[in-house]
Write an enzyme that holds these catalytic residues in place. Structure first.
Site, PDB file in Angstrom:
ATOM      1  N   HIS A 148      -6.014 -32.319 -47.403  1.00 11.65           N
ATOM      2  CA  HIS A 148      -5.525 -31.221 -48.247  1.00 11.65           C
ATOM      3  C   HIS A 148      -4.428 -30.426 -47.531  1.00 11.65           C
ATOM      4  O   HIS A 148      -4.672 -29.925 -46.440  1.00 11.65           O
ATOM      5  CB  HIS A 148      -6.686 -30.299 -48.617  1.00 11.65           C
ATOM      6  CG  HIS A 148      -7.752 -30.986 -49.408  1.00 11.65           C
ATOM      7  ND1 HIS A 148      -8.791 -31.656 -48.812  1.00 11.65           N
ATOM      8  CD2 HIS A 148      -7.922 -31.124 -50.745  1.00 11.65           C
ATOM      9  CE1 HIS A 148      -9.569 -32.174 -49.754  1.00 11.65           C
ATOM     10  NE2 HIS A 148      -9.058 -31.874 -50.942  1.00 11.65           N
ATOM     11  N   ASP A 187      -9.116 -34.563 -42.967  1.00 12.02           N
ATOM     12  CA  ASP A 187      -8.857 -33.765 -44.175  1.00 12.02           C
ATOM     13  C   ASP A 187      -7.397 -33.935 -44.599  1.00 12.02           C
ATOM     14  O   ASP A 187      -6.494 -33.778 -43.773  1.00 12.02           O
ATOM     15  CB  ASP A 187      -9.165 -32.293 -43.856  1.00 12.02           C
ATOM     16  CG  ASP A 187      -9.296 -31.428 -45.105  1.00 12.02           C
ATOM     17  OD1 ASP A 187      -8.557 -31.660 -46.078  1.00 12.02           O
ATOM     18  OD2 ASP A 187     -10.127 -30.507 -45.100  1.00 12.02           O
ATOM     19  N   SER A 192     -14.836 -30.100 -42.688  1.00 12.80           N
ATOM     20  CA  SER A 192     -13.746 -29.558 -41.858  1.00 12.80           C
ATOM     21  C   SER A 192     -14.159 -28.284 -41.140  1.00 12.80           C
ATOM     22  O   SER A 192     -13.618 -27.956 -40.079  1.00 12.80           O
ATOM     23  CB  SER A 192     -12.502 -29.283 -42.711  1.00 12.80           C
ATOM     24  OG  SER A 192     -12.063 -30.488 -43.280  1.00 12.80           O
TER      25      SER A 192
END
Ligand code: B1M
Length: 214
Positions: free
Chosen positions: A100, A98, A151
């Site tokens: 982000h 991930d 996630s």
């Protein structure tokens, strides 16, 4: 457009020309955190909706994210800090797979400004790296962020891994848009042998840290 709407539009359109000037003008009227929480995040929410419905392509989302990051980096220096320190240490990471990190970095800012020592190890971090960072830094808490649905599965696997490595003595704070409170507080809490908490936003993250460290 009026100033605050213009700022929001800058995020949506990824427009950075004149950004700092607008941020400074906004700062003369409202506190930096409020600019972020009330106005810039509203822009990111729109970006998410446009992207999710196919009306915005990924490169433009990236530009919006860059404008968001530049804004937060600029405003950070003007945020109030409590002046406290040594309240506890947390390792913060975005989980494996991930990328982000805007939310995680906001959590970092809020905790750092409120007396916590934050070891922010970045994005795409496998559990082994998170655990060694926690060990090396003597962290009291591990914080994991992740925005993708996958996630949430990685977080579950990470907690199972912590159980099997005998690391469940460390409380874990989880956050990110794909998580829900019930998934963390029921499903994950059933799995993890230690304490696991869900933070809807950075401020809840702060109050949970205060509880965990009390
Ligand atoms: Co992505 N993305 N993205 N993206 N992106 C989402 C998450 C998505 C919901 C968009 C959508 O479809 N509507 C969607 C996920 C769907 C899903 O999993 N079901 C998605 C997708 C699909 C993807 C890609 C797969 C797209 C692709 O490549 N085809 C790809 C993934 C790559 C990867 O990770 N392997 C991708 C890429 C990107 C960009 C790189 C372009 C960019 C990220 C840039 C960056 O972060 N450096 C991006 C962005 C910007 C978004 C949206 C639009 C905005 C995210 C954001 O920054 N929000 C997002 C839409 C959405 O979230 N609804 C989306 C603002 C931020 C402050 O909020 O991080 O939620 P957030 O943090 C909040 C709370 O959640 C909480 O506090 C913060 C507020 O105070 N919080 C914590 C977060 N972490 C915490 C940890 C804590 C405590 C609280 O304690 C430890």
């Amino acid at each position: 457009l009026p100033l605050l709407e213009r700022l929001q539009a800058r995020i949506v359109e990824g427009e950075r020309n004149g950004l700092i000037e607008d941020l400074e003008e906004a700062r003369a009227q409202i506190p930096p955190l409020e600019i972020i929480n009330e106005h810039l995040l509203a822009g990111m929410k729109t970006v998410g909706e446009l992207f999710g419905s196919g009306q915005m392509q990924l490169p433009f989302v990236l530009q919006s994210a860059e404008v968001m990051k530049t804004s937060v980096a600029h405003l950070e220096q003007f945020m109030e800090a409590t002046g406290e320190d040594g309240k506890g240490r947390i390792v913060l990471a975005t989980v494996k797979g991930d990328v982000h990190d805007i939310g995680k970095n906001l959590v970092d800012i809020i905790l750092s400004n409120n007396g916590y020592d934050v070891v922010n190890i970045g994005i795409k971090q496998p559990i082994a790296t998170i655990l060694s960072a926690a060990e090396d830094s003597g962290a009291d808490v591990i914080g994991m962020s992740g925005l993708l649905v996958k996630s949430t599965v990685v977080m579950k696997e990470n907690l199972e891994e912590m159980n099997s490595r005998g690391k469940s003595g460390i409380p874990v704070l989880l956050g990110g848009a794909a998580l829900t409170r019930s998934y963390v507080e029921s499903d994950l809490a059933d799995i993890y042998q230690g304490e696991v908490r869900y933070a809807r936003d950075a401020f809840e993250g702060l109050s949970l840290m205060d509880q965990l460290m009390a």
